[in-house]
Design an enzyme around this catalytic site. Structure first.
Site, PDB file in Angstrom:
ATOM      1  N   ASN A  55      -7.903   5.176   1.100  1.00 40.15           N
ATOM      2  CA  ASN A  55      -7.706   6.295   0.181  1.00 40.15           C
ATOM      3  C   ASN A  55      -8.926   6.438  -0.706  1.00 40.15           C
ATOM      4  O   ASN A  55      -9.569   5.446  -1.047  1.00 40.15           O
ATOM      5  CB  ASN A  55      -6.479   6.066  -0.710  1.00 40.15           C
ATOM      6  N   HIS A  68       0.278   2.080 -11.047  1.00 42.54           N
ATOM      7  CA  HIS A  68       1.097   2.339  -9.863  1.00 42.54           C
ATOM      8  C   HIS A  68       1.359   1.075  -9.057  1.00 42.54           C
ATOM      9  O   HIS A  68       0.531   0.171  -9.020  1.00 42.54           O
ATOM     10  CB  HIS A  68       0.389   3.330  -8.940  1.00 42.54           C
ATOM     11  N   HIS A 125      -1.308  -1.293 -10.540  1.00 42.50           N
ATOM     12  CA  HIS A 125      -2.744  -1.035 -10.567  1.00 42.50           C
ATOM     13  C   HIS A 125      -3.035   0.304 -11.235  1.00 42.50           C
ATOM     14  O   HIS A 125      -2.297   1.275 -11.065  1.00 42.50           O
ATOM     15  CB  HIS A 125      -3.303  -1.007  -9.135  1.00 42.50           C
ATOM     16  N   TYR A 138      -9.792   2.846  -1.975  1.00 44.06           N
ATOM     17  CA  TYR A 138      -8.716   1.869  -1.862  1.00 44.06           C
ATOM     18  C   TYR A 138      -8.491   1.590  -0.379  1.00 44.06           C
ATOM     19  O   TYR A 138      -8.219   2.516   0.377  1.00 44.06           O
ATOM     20  CB  TYR A 138      -7.378   2.410  -2.352  1.00 44.06           C
ATOM     21  N   GLU A 149       7.720   3.852  -4.401  1.00 47.34           N
ATOM     22  CA  GLU A 149       6.688   4.038  -5.420  1.00 47.34           C
ATOM     23  C   GLU A 149       7.273   3.948  -6.831  1.00 47.34           C
ATOM     24  O   GLU A 149       8.322   4.507  -7.129  1.00 47.34           O
ATOM     25  CB  GLU A 149       6.035   5.411  -5.228  1.00 47.34           C
TER      26      GLU A 149
END
Length: 195
Positions: A55, A68, A125, A138, A149
């Protein structure tokens, strides 16, 4: 490649987190370094990690993304680097059985230092962009899963993250609506959204 085990402000080592400092070869043309090596990485983290997604985010100064994480059964470990600009990158230990539960680690990741931060599953994070713009990459060892999530408010007073901000009381971060409405750490603990 140099691997650094990270410690809290109180000097306690946080199990699992690794700061990776690659060996950089400079000459009159510029520089070269090996940014990823599966064998060396697995040796240094002490387990076999397979990454599933790469990502990239691009953000402007004072942007905060996070904090997150994804819960079991679909947690994500993240290898974070900054290929342009500079960020203050943060990991918060959410492993309830850990000696450093609720502690945070913050490191600078930048184009200049080429450091990478390995954040295994069990951590939240986030990062603050400290340069005019920054591009963060990432590598993640699990796919994004909306139902797993979760997030924690970036400036939770219980966590007391020492963001590199001159006057935090007047600081106006550039932040998503979703991140702005994230719960506090205590709410997350009460709900059981930890590891």
């Amino acid at each position: 490649m140099k691997i650094v085990n990270l410690k809290t402000l109180e000097g306690q080592e946080v199990e699992g987190l690794r700061l990776i400092q690659p060996e950089i070869f400079n000459d009159h043309r510029g520089f070269f370094y090996e940014s990823w090596n599966q064998v060396k990485f697995n040796e240094n983290v002490g387990e076999s990690i397979s990454f599933h997604q790469d990502n990239i985010s691009f953000s402007k100064k004072d942007t905060i993304r996070g904090l997150h994480y994804q819960l079991n059964p679909k947690p994500q470990g993240k290898l974070i680097s900054c290929s342009f600009g500079s960020v203050f990158d943060v990991a918060v230990d959410l492993r309830s059985q850990s000696l450093t539960f609720g502690s945070w680690i913050g490191v600078e990741l930048s184009f200049e230092n080429n450091h990478q931060l390995w954040i295994p599953p069990g951590f939240a994070h986030g990062f603050l962009v400290v340069s005019e713009f920054a591009q963060v990459q990432y590598k993640v060892n699990g796919f994004w899963d909306k139902s797993s999530e979760r997030s924690i408010y970036w400036n939770d007073p219980e966590l007391s993250i020492e963001w590199p901000i001159k006057n935090i009381a007047s600081f106006k971060p550039i932040i998503s609506t979703k991140d702005f409405s994230s719960p506090m750490f205590n709410q997350v603990k009460i709900k059981g959204d930890i590891f």
